[in-house]
Design an enzyme around this catalytic site. Sequence first.
Site, mmCIF file in Angstrom:
data_model
loop_
_atom_site.group_PDB
_atom_site.id
_atom_site.type_symbol
_atom_site.label_atom_id
_atom_site.label_comp_id
_atom_site.label_asym_id
_atom_site.label_seq_id
_atom_site.Cartn_x
_atom_site.Cartn_y
_atom_site.Cartn_z
ATOM 1 C CB SER A 61 -0.888 0.027 1.240
ATOM 2 O OG SER A 61 -1.725 -1.083 1.263
HETATM 3 N N1 SAH Z 1 0.422 -5.542 4.150
HETATM 4 C C1 SAH Z 1 0.972 -5.893 2.879
HETATM 5 C C2 SAH Z 1 -0.070 -5.755 1.805
HETATM 6 C C3 SAH Z 1 -0.068 -6.923 0.899
HETATM 7 S S1 SAH Z 1 -1.401 -7.002 -0.248
HETATM 8 C C4 SAH Z 1 2.237 -5.097 2.599
HETATM 9 O O1 SAH Z 1 2.546 -4.166 3.356
HETATM 10 O O2 SAH Z 1 2.942 -5.419 1.646
HETATM 11 C C5 SAH Z 1 -2.495 -8.130 0.530
HETATM 12 C C6 SAH Z 1 -1.958 -9.509 0.815
HETATM 13 O O3 SAH Z 1 -3.028 -10.279 1.378
HETATM 14 C C7 SAH Z 1 -1.488 -10.285 -0.401
HETATM 15 O O4 SAH Z 1 -0.157 -10.673 -0.214
HETATM 16 C C8 SAH Z 1 -2.431 -11.493 -0.458
HETATM 17 O O5 SAH Z 1 -1.817 -12.676 -0.923
HETATM 18 C C9 SAH Z 1 -2.848 -11.621 0.986
HETATM 19 N N2 SAH Z 1 -4.096 -12.352 1.251
HETATM 20 C C10 SAH Z 1 -5.263 -12.351 0.552
HETATM 21 N N3 SAH Z 1 -6.164 -13.184 1.124
HETATM 22 C C11 SAH Z 1 -5.547 -13.727 2.216
HETATM 23 C C12 SAH Z 1 -5.940 -14.667 3.213
HETATM 24 N N4 SAH Z 1 -7.161 -15.224 3.240
HETATM 25 N N5 SAH Z 1 -5.041 -15.006 4.179
HETATM 26 C C13 SAH Z 1 -3.790 -14.460 4.183
HETATM 27 N N6 SAH Z 1 -3.361 -13.571 3.271
HETATM 28 C C14 SAH Z 1 -4.220 -13.210 2.302
#
Ligand code: SAH
Length: 217
Positions: A61
């Site tokens: 983000s």
């Molecule tokens: N906080 C992260 C944002 C990553 S984007 C950062 O700072 O980089 C969101 C992430 O959520 C992705 O990596 C995706 O694979 C993960 N995601 C989606 N559904 C999920 C679930 N049910 N359990 C765990 N991770 C999940």
Amino acid sequence: MDFEVLRKRMVEEQLIPRGIKNYRVLEAFRKIERHKFVPQELAASAYADYPLPIGEGQTISQPYIVALMTEYLGLTGEEKVLEIGTGSGYQTAILSQLAKEVYSIERLEILAKKTEEKLKAMGYENIKLRCADGTLGWPEEAPFDRIIITAAAPRIPLPLSEQLKEGGKIMLPLGENSIQLLTLAEKTKGKLESSEICNCVFVPLLGKYACKDRDTL
Ligand code: SAH
């Protein structure tokens, strides 16, 4: 490239003018080396005012959104926090500076493995990671003082609301369309009371309790 200068500038130009005030939050953003959490070829843009791809179709983000979500969690340093969606691990690293312990779940094995190696090499000691479906939460470690979901959810997954402590807070982008509402919910007398903060855009939360008919708010 002087990343420390870029980091300071990010705090002065993107976070403070938009209302991020908590001293500890601002300190964490001055300290954590965001350029180490983005793909190497994007390091020069790591402190820019927009999200970046981190591989596997996922994104890190925009700094302001990470700061806003973090500030609303109101961390004092004593909390046990659960994060769903480790991704690059940047938000995880920020939380680790501000809370007592951080438990973070990522469902994609490639990202989970890469981020685990990275965080280990950086020496974080209060972070525990798991590769699994985060909508199930982390029952063995529950209850949590705070929960943060960094992917868009149509509803708050039921296991997560159950694993939140009384008086605890959960922060997430709520919605299933291309734009969601950043939402903070607080557990009072066993019920979640939510307030909306602003519009936001996140990649979708997938998993067992990420579809509407299984969820609750
Ligand atoms: N906080 C992260 C944002 C990553 S984007 C950062 O700072 O980089 C969101 C992430 O959520 C992705 O990596 C995706 O694979 C993960 N995601 C989606 N559904 C999920 C679930 N049910 N359990 C765990 N991770 C999940």
